[in-house]
Design a protein around this motif. Structure first.
Motif, PDB file in Angstrom:
ATOM      1  N   VAL A  81       0.835  -1.199   0.000  1.00 44.37           N
ATOM      2  CA  VAL A  81       0.000   0.000   0.000  1.00 44.37           C
ATOM      3  C   VAL A  81       0.871   1.249   0.000  1.00 44.37           C
ATOM      4  O   VAL A  81       0.632   2.203  -0.760  1.00 44.37           O
ATOM      5  CB  VAL A  81      -0.955   0.003   1.217  1.00 44.37           C
ATOM      6  CG1 VAL A  81      -1.659   1.348   1.349  1.00 44.37           C
ATOM      7  CG2 VAL A  81      -1.973  -1.122   1.099  1.00 44.37           C
ATOM      8  N   GLU A  82       1.896   1.263   0.840  1.00 43.06           N
ATOM      9  CA  GLU A  82       2.792   2.410   0.904  1.00 43.06           C
ATOM     10  C   GLU A  82       3.504   2.635  -0.427  1.00 43.06           C
ATOM     11  O   GLU A  82       3.606   3.767  -0.912  1.00 43.06           O
ATOM     12  CB  GLU A  82       3.832   2.194   2.006  1.00 43.06           C
ATOM     13  CG  GLU A  82       4.817   3.343   2.145  1.00 43.06           C
ATOM     14  CD  GLU A  82       5.879   3.075   3.202  1.00 43.06           C
ATOM     15  OE1 GLU A  82       6.997   3.624   3.065  1.00 43.06           O
ATOM     16  OE2 GLU A  82       5.589   2.313   4.155  1.00 43.06           O
TER      17      GLU A  82
ATOM     18  N   GLU B  46      -7.585   0.411   7.613  1.00 52.77           N
ATOM     19  CA  GLU B  46      -6.724   1.338   8.331  1.00 52.77           C
ATOM     20  C   GLU B  46      -5.442   0.669   8.804  1.00 52.77           C
ATOM     21  O   GLU B  46      -4.375   1.301   8.834  1.00 52.77           O
ATOM     22  CB  GLU B  46      -7.488   1.918   9.527  1.00 52.77           C
ATOM     23  CG  GLU B  46      -6.766   3.058  10.221  1.00 52.77           C
ATOM     24  CD  GLU B  46      -7.622   3.732  11.272  1.00 52.77           C
ATOM     25  OE1 GLU B  46      -7.102   4.635  11.967  1.00 52.77           O
ATOM     26  OE2 GLU B  46      -8.792   3.359  11.403  1.00 52.77           O
TER      27      GLU B  46
ATOM     28  N   VAL C 123      -2.395   0.932   6.504  1.00 57.75           N
ATOM     29  CA  VAL C 123      -1.836   2.240   6.164  1.00 57.75           C
ATOM     30  C   VAL C 123      -0.771   2.592   7.191  1.00 57.75           C
ATOM     31  O   VAL C 123      -1.062   2.924   8.346  1.00 57.75           O
ATOM     32  CB  VAL C 123      -2.926   3.324   6.147  1.00 57.75           C
ATOM     33  CG1 VAL C 123      -2.317   4.670   5.736  1.00 57.75           C
ATOM     34  CG2 VAL C 123      -4.048   2.938   5.189  1.00 57.75           C
TER      35      VAL C 123
ATOM     36  N   ALA D 142       2.956   5.920   4.757  1.00 53.68           N
ATOM     37  CA  ALA D 142       1.926   5.982   3.717  1.00 53.68           C
ATOM     38  C   ALA D 142       0.961   7.135   3.978  1.00 53.68           C
ATOM     39  O   ALA D 142       0.537   7.842   3.052  1.00 53.68           O
ATOM     40  CB  ALA D 142       1.169   4.670   3.644  1.00 53.68           C
ATOM     41  N   ARG D 143       0.645   7.348   5.265  1.00 53.22           N
ATOM     42  CA  ARG D 143      -0.276   8.434   5.612  1.00 53.22           C
ATOM     43  C   ARG D 143       0.372   9.803   5.325  1.00 53.22           C
ATOM     44  O   ARG D 143      -0.304  10.726   4.861  1.00 53.22           O
ATOM     45  CB  ARG D 143      -0.674   8.323   7.080  1.00 53.22           C
ATOM     46  CG  ARG D 143      -1.954   9.060   7.428  1.00 53.22           C
ATOM     47  CD  ARG D 143      -2.381   8.763   8.852  1.00 53.22           C
ATOM     48  NE  ARG D 143      -2.724   7.373   9.056  1.00 53.22           N
ATOM     49  CZ  ARG D 143      -3.913   6.852   8.717  1.00 53.22           C
ATOM     50  NH1 ARG D 143      -4.829   7.616   8.149  1.00 53.22           N
ATOM     51  NH2 ARG D 143      -4.155   5.580   8.945  1.00 53.22           N
TER      52      ARG D 143
ATOM     53  N   LEU E 241      -7.740   8.945   2.011  1.00 50.98           N
ATOM     54  CA  LEU E 241      -7.769   7.535   2.423  1.00 50.98           C
ATOM     55  C   LEU E 241      -9.076   7.223   3.129  1.00 50.98           C
ATOM     56  O   LEU E 241      -9.484   7.927   4.061  1.00 50.98           O
ATOM     57  CB  LEU E 241      -6.588   7.243   3.363  1.00 50.98           C
ATOM     58  CG  LEU E 241      -5.190   7.498   2.796  1.00 50.98           C
ATOM     59  CD1 LEU E 241      -4.137   7.235   3.867  1.00 50.98           C
ATOM     60  CD2 LEU E 241      -4.935   6.607   1.574  1.00 50.98           C
TER      61      LEU E 241
ATOM     62  N   SER F 253     -11.268   4.158   5.060  1.00 46.02           N
ATOM     63  CA  SER F 253     -11.177   2.818   5.659  1.00 46.02           C
ATOM     64  C   SER F 253     -12.568   2.212   5.799  1.00 46.02           C
ATOM     65  O   SER F 253     -13.551   2.913   5.973  1.00 46.02           O
ATOM     66  CB  SER F 253     -10.535   2.902   7.034  1.00 46.02           C
ATOM     67  OG  SER F 253      -9.219   3.421   6.908  1.00 46.02           O
TER      68      SER F 253
END
Length: 486
Positions: free
Chosen positions: A449-450, A466, A469, A473-474, A484, A486
């Protein structure tokens, strides 16, 4: 400082405050919920600035006074939604008199909300007398959603001169409405009217609901029709009145109407000349569907089918022959079509298709090479939905991606067989991706994901759990303005 701001300026500020800022909000950020806590003046101005309100009501008699008190504080509402705590619009509450209870609620709306343009009243079935009261008070109502008892009469619609969208849920039988008899509406059913309705949704209509016949004959401007869980169209088995409203239709949605879908499709094939979108879910008719596809004279742009037992390869062949200009094709749970049928359809439509959905279609997982062939013939595809294909593997998915470089939206929800390899292929081959859903893809982890967030230049929205992440990544998502969910 408070005294320096005039009422009008405060109200303008309140209308610009987001209702729910994306979590987690900064400590200093304002929200609509916090505004009302500042002072009584701010609370009053906040309420008078509100133009939209949604309420869930307890199904008991004390709700009457409570609703009146609440609505009295919101004098400028243009949109109101009322529901009972039960989510079913046809469920009757346990009050001393359910019909009177519903009517009293609607009378309160009529008394306090004269500026309404949009009303969703799903607190229970109402009578015609309460609807006439509503029409007298709410002269600008443009959209109305209600529940009605049988027997059905629709002549009251004439009294809403501005109404363009009507949604009706039919509840059980409750006897003759006195207002209908006293006003002569039962006797005037044959007098057609020129209604301004452009969108009509009906749920629960039966063959003996003859009042619907007047509605069909009076809807000459209808552009969108939605039928749900209907066992008839109110023509007593005849579709003659129903055919009167079809000529200008542009969009039709038919859900769970197996007993009437054949007749509806036959009349549509004969009378529709402007249709560009058709949806049929949960109950079709093989012969009727094939006849419609083969004989329809319209330039259809969108087809959306969820027909596990009714859609076959011959339907796909007919679509390829008759709807060459199709831009959107959505198929859900269609288990009787084969890979060869879908390949032939993809070749027939060539590069005109912009949206393709194959949701929970086991042929995607069953037949190797299908997605690769579809990708080669749908190179202009912008939106792709392969969600709920739990056994879809990286190899098959990537074989399609290498040809679909124009994708902007991609839905892979619950494709548990996909891994980080697919994520890498996505950002390498699909540089235009803006919206992606990878919720419940168990084979895709936080690292993938990152990597995807960091390397997708156009990404604006990502749906993912969630716990997948990472902090990095956030940060990347915040820096690149990626939302984003969730």
């Amino acid at each position: 400082m408070d005294d320096m701001l005039c009422d009008e300026l405060l109200q303008e500020i309140f209308t610009r405050i987001p209702k729910s800022p994306p979590p987690p909000p900064p400590p200093s950020s304002a929200s609509a919920a916090s505004v009302s806590l500042v002072s009584k003046r701010w609370l009053h101005l906040y309420r008078t600035s509100k133009t939209s309100l949604s309420l869930r009501l307890n199904p008991d008699d004390s709700t009457i006074s409570s609703l009146a008190s609440v609505l009295s504080h919101y004098p400028f509402l243009s949109s109101l939604s009322l529901f009972l705590l039960s989510s079913d619009p046809t469920v009757t509450p346990t009050t001393s008199s359910a019909p009177a209870f519903h009517d009293r609620l609607l009378f309160i709306v009529s008394a306090f909300c004269s500026s309404l343009k949009h009303l969703r009243f799903l607190a229970g079935p109402v009578s015609q007398s309460s609807l006439f009261s509503l029409s007298n008070s709410c002269n600008f109502l443009d959209s109305l959603t209600i529940s009605l008892y049988r027997p059905l009469y629709f002549n009251w619609v004439v009294s809403f001169s501005c109404l363009r969208e009507l949604s009706v849920y039919v509840s059980g039988f409750h006897g003759v409405d006195d207002c209908s008899i006293e006003s002569g509406f039962c006797l005037n059913e044959e007098l057609d009217a020129g209604l301004g309705l452009e969108s009509l949704f009906l749920s629960g209509i039966g063959g003996e609901d003859y009042g619907a016949g007047w509605l069909w004959r009076s809807c000459k401007r209808l552009k969108k029709l939605q039928l749900k869980s209907c066992e008839g169209i109110g023509d007593g088995g005849s579709f003659s009145s129903f055919a009167k409203c079809l000529k200008g239709l542009q969009e039709v949605e038919i859900r769970a109407c197996r007993s009437i879908v054949n007749g509806v499709l036959l009349k549509m094939a004969e009378n529709c000349d402007s249709l560009y979108s058709l949806l049929v879910y949960d109950g079709g008719n093989r012969e009727g569907l094939h006849h419609f596809i083969s004989s329809c004279r319209c330039d259809l742009k969108k087809l959306d089918f969820r027909l596990p037992l009714d859609l076959r390869n011959d339907h796909l062949s007919a679509i390829g022959l008759n709807f060459r200009g199709l831009s959107t094709l959505r198929l859900q749970s269609c288990c009787l079509v084969s890979g060869e049928g879908l390949k032939a359809l993809g070749i027939a439509l060539n590069s005109g298709l912009e949206e393709l959905a194959l949701i929970n279609c086991d042929v995607v997982e069953r037949e190797s090479g299908l997605l690769a062939t579809l990708g080669q013939h749908t190179r202009q595809l912008k939106r792709l939905d392969l969600s709920y294909n739990e056994f879809l593997l990286d190899k098959e998915f990537i074989s399609m991606l290498v040809s679909c470089n124009c994708l902007t939206e991609l839905n892979l929800r619950r494709c548990v067989g996909l891994t980080a390899v697919s994520m890498v292929s996505m950002f390498k081959n699909c540089r235009e991706l803006q919206s992606v859903d990878i919720m419940h893809c168990d084979g895709i982890g936080a690292e993938a994901v990152e990597l995807f967030v960091r390397n997708s230049p156009q990404l604006r929205g990502l749906q993912v759990e969630e716990n997948k992440v990472s902090h990095a990544a956030r940060l990347w998502a915040s820096h690149k303005h990626i939302h984003l969910v969730s």
